[in-house]
Scaffold this active site. Sequence first.
Site, PDB file in Angstrom:
ATOM      1  N   ASP A  33      -1.365  -5.563   9.080  1.00 38.16           N
ATOM      2  CA  ASP A  33      -2.272  -4.498   8.668  1.00 38.16           C
ATOM      3  C   ASP A  33      -3.552  -5.194   8.196  1.00 38.16           C
ATOM      4  O   ASP A  33      -3.544  -5.893   7.181  1.00 38.16           O
ATOM      5  CB  ASP A  33      -1.651  -3.670   7.536  1.00 38.16           C
ATOM      6  CG  ASP A  33      -2.512  -2.464   7.160  1.00 38.16           C
ATOM      7  OD1 ASP A  33      -3.610  -2.302   7.732  1.00 38.16           O
ATOM      8  OD2 ASP A  33      -2.092  -1.695   6.274  1.00 38.16           O
ATOM      9  N   LYS A  37     -13.609   0.022   5.151  1.00 34.81           N
ATOM     10  CA  LYS A  37     -14.179  -0.811   4.096  1.00 34.81           C
ATOM     11  C   LYS A  37     -15.352  -1.665   4.585  1.00 34.81           C
ATOM     12  O   LYS A  37     -16.430  -1.647   4.004  1.00 34.81           O
ATOM     13  CB  LYS A  37     -13.094  -1.726   3.507  1.00 34.81           C
ATOM     14  CG  LYS A  37     -11.837  -1.002   3.041  1.00 34.81           C
ATOM     15  CD  LYS A  37     -12.109   0.015   1.960  1.00 34.81           C
ATOM     16  CE  LYS A  37     -10.825   0.564   1.351  1.00 34.81           C
ATOM     17  NZ  LYS A  37      -9.948   1.277   2.290  1.00 34.81           N
ATOM     18  N   TRP A  58       0.854  -1.192   0.000  1.00 35.28           N
ATOM     19  CA  TRP A  58       0.000   0.000   0.000  1.00 35.28           C
ATOM     20  C   TRP A  58       0.890   1.242   0.000  1.00 35.28           C
ATOM     21  O   TRP A  58       1.852   1.342   0.768  1.00 35.28           O
ATOM     22  CB  TRP A  58      -0.906  -0.038   1.231  1.00 35.28           C
ATOM     23  CG  TRP A  58      -1.775   1.151   1.420  1.00 35.28           C
ATOM     24  CD1 TRP A  58      -2.592   1.746   0.497  1.00 35.28           C
ATOM     25  CD2 TRP A  58      -1.940   1.902   2.635  1.00 35.28           C
ATOM     26  NE1 TRP A  58      -3.251   2.813   1.054  1.00 35.28           N
ATOM     27  CE2 TRP A  58      -2.868   2.936   2.360  1.00 35.28           C
ATOM     28  CE3 TRP A  58      -1.395   1.803   3.914  1.00 35.28           C
ATOM     29  CZ2 TRP A  58      -3.269   3.847   3.332  1.00 35.28           C
ATOM     30  CZ3 TRP A  58      -1.793   2.702   4.870  1.00 35.28           C
ATOM     31  CH2 TRP A  58      -2.719   3.719   4.581  1.00 35.28           C
TER      32      TRP A  58
END
Length: 462
Positions: A262, A298, A181
């Site tokens: 993560d 999300k 990311w």
Amino acid sequence: MASLMLSLGSTSLLPREINKDKLKLGTSASNPFLKAKSFSRVTMTVAVKPSRFEGITMAPPDPILGVSEAFKADTNGMKLNLGVGAYRTEELQPYVLNVVKKAENLMLERGDNKEYLPIEGLAAFNKATAELLFGAGHPVIKEQRVATIQGLSGTGSLRLAAALIERYFPGAKVVISSPTWGNHKNIFNDAKVPWSEYRYYDPKTIGLDFEGMIADIKEAPEGSFILLHGCAHNPTGIDPTPEQWVKIADVIQEKNHIPFFDVAYQGFASGSLDEDAASVRLFAERGMEFFVAQSYSKNLGLYAERIGAINVVCSSADAATRVKSQLKRIARPMYSNPPVHGARIVANVVGDVTMFSEWKAEMEMMAGRIKTVRQELYDSLVSKDKSGKDWSFILKQIGMFSFTGLNKAQSDNMTDKWHVYMTKDGRISLAGLSLAKCEYLADAIIDSYHNALLYWETPIEL
């Protein structure tokens, strides 16, 4: 230095003595200051000081936000924004979960106030988020070995952990996947934590370079922090298999490394909260100490609420208490107190049996829609591309992203010719794709793959 110069001689003429009618601004006929010969002996100086911020250079634009801005400016009716990782409906509109609306209505009915939260955040949220991650009956929960504090979504939670590493593990390196990311590197750079990379993506197979990953983790200095994506790896969508996760855990234990997860997509990747937390729970069952950053952007669609948490699994309750105290100490001068609205939404949804069931059903729906467009895109690619290329990697990937294997020149063609906006590493967000536009996207990918290579490049193997 800018200045305006006008002559002022020995006539002792003072500004208050000048005829006001002659000083009216306008054409040179009415403005005496525009006639140098008329007032050749008058001098006035207006100075503009240079800014004290002259040494600050212009920062480069954010690559993701820049994609969105370019998309907004495009007037083509077929345009697609596949850059930002945010869920969209089949009509490509933002979606607010029904269960979120119910939780907010409940808050209004109760008349919840807006008082400051404690530094560590909402207690009910912290309890709920740790139990979602590990399971309510897990030993690390029962034995109070998890230090959990509410963070500013995933980014802020990662940043807190980075600050803790910099302060209490001086010189320790964080080893991150290549690619990862885009904000991971920024976070560790800003916290002054050194980092390096381990191999992850194999461009030849558009799959996982597992042997390279294991070799690089083994070669990392003992005691390094190994950053792992718990599920739905961003940007590739390529996850290790359960058997590979076991091997990863073995190597990390052998090298005395510290895992750092993560977890941005729990429940949103597969549709199952438990399945998407399996990697984290595997490490917890081995008695390892590690970090886990969480986000609810999300899976509950709380993008703008900035709701997440940092969890530190410790070997004892006493260690967890001390770690939590230092995380609070770091958070206090950084932002003082986390936001309450989104935290209450999470606590309400998880704490109510009915809403919790509804949430799981909505996550399955969102994950299901992404799986459907993933399948439709694959089918369109196979039916349209007669070159014999293998597009099966599309189906092997998981989550909202797909790593297409397109290089920068090909990605530029996607945007310039086809009005498909995406990051230049070839990542597309399937959450921004509708079934109606799968064929169009397939045409764009096929054209870009076969026809948009730079002349000195060789085709990638798909």
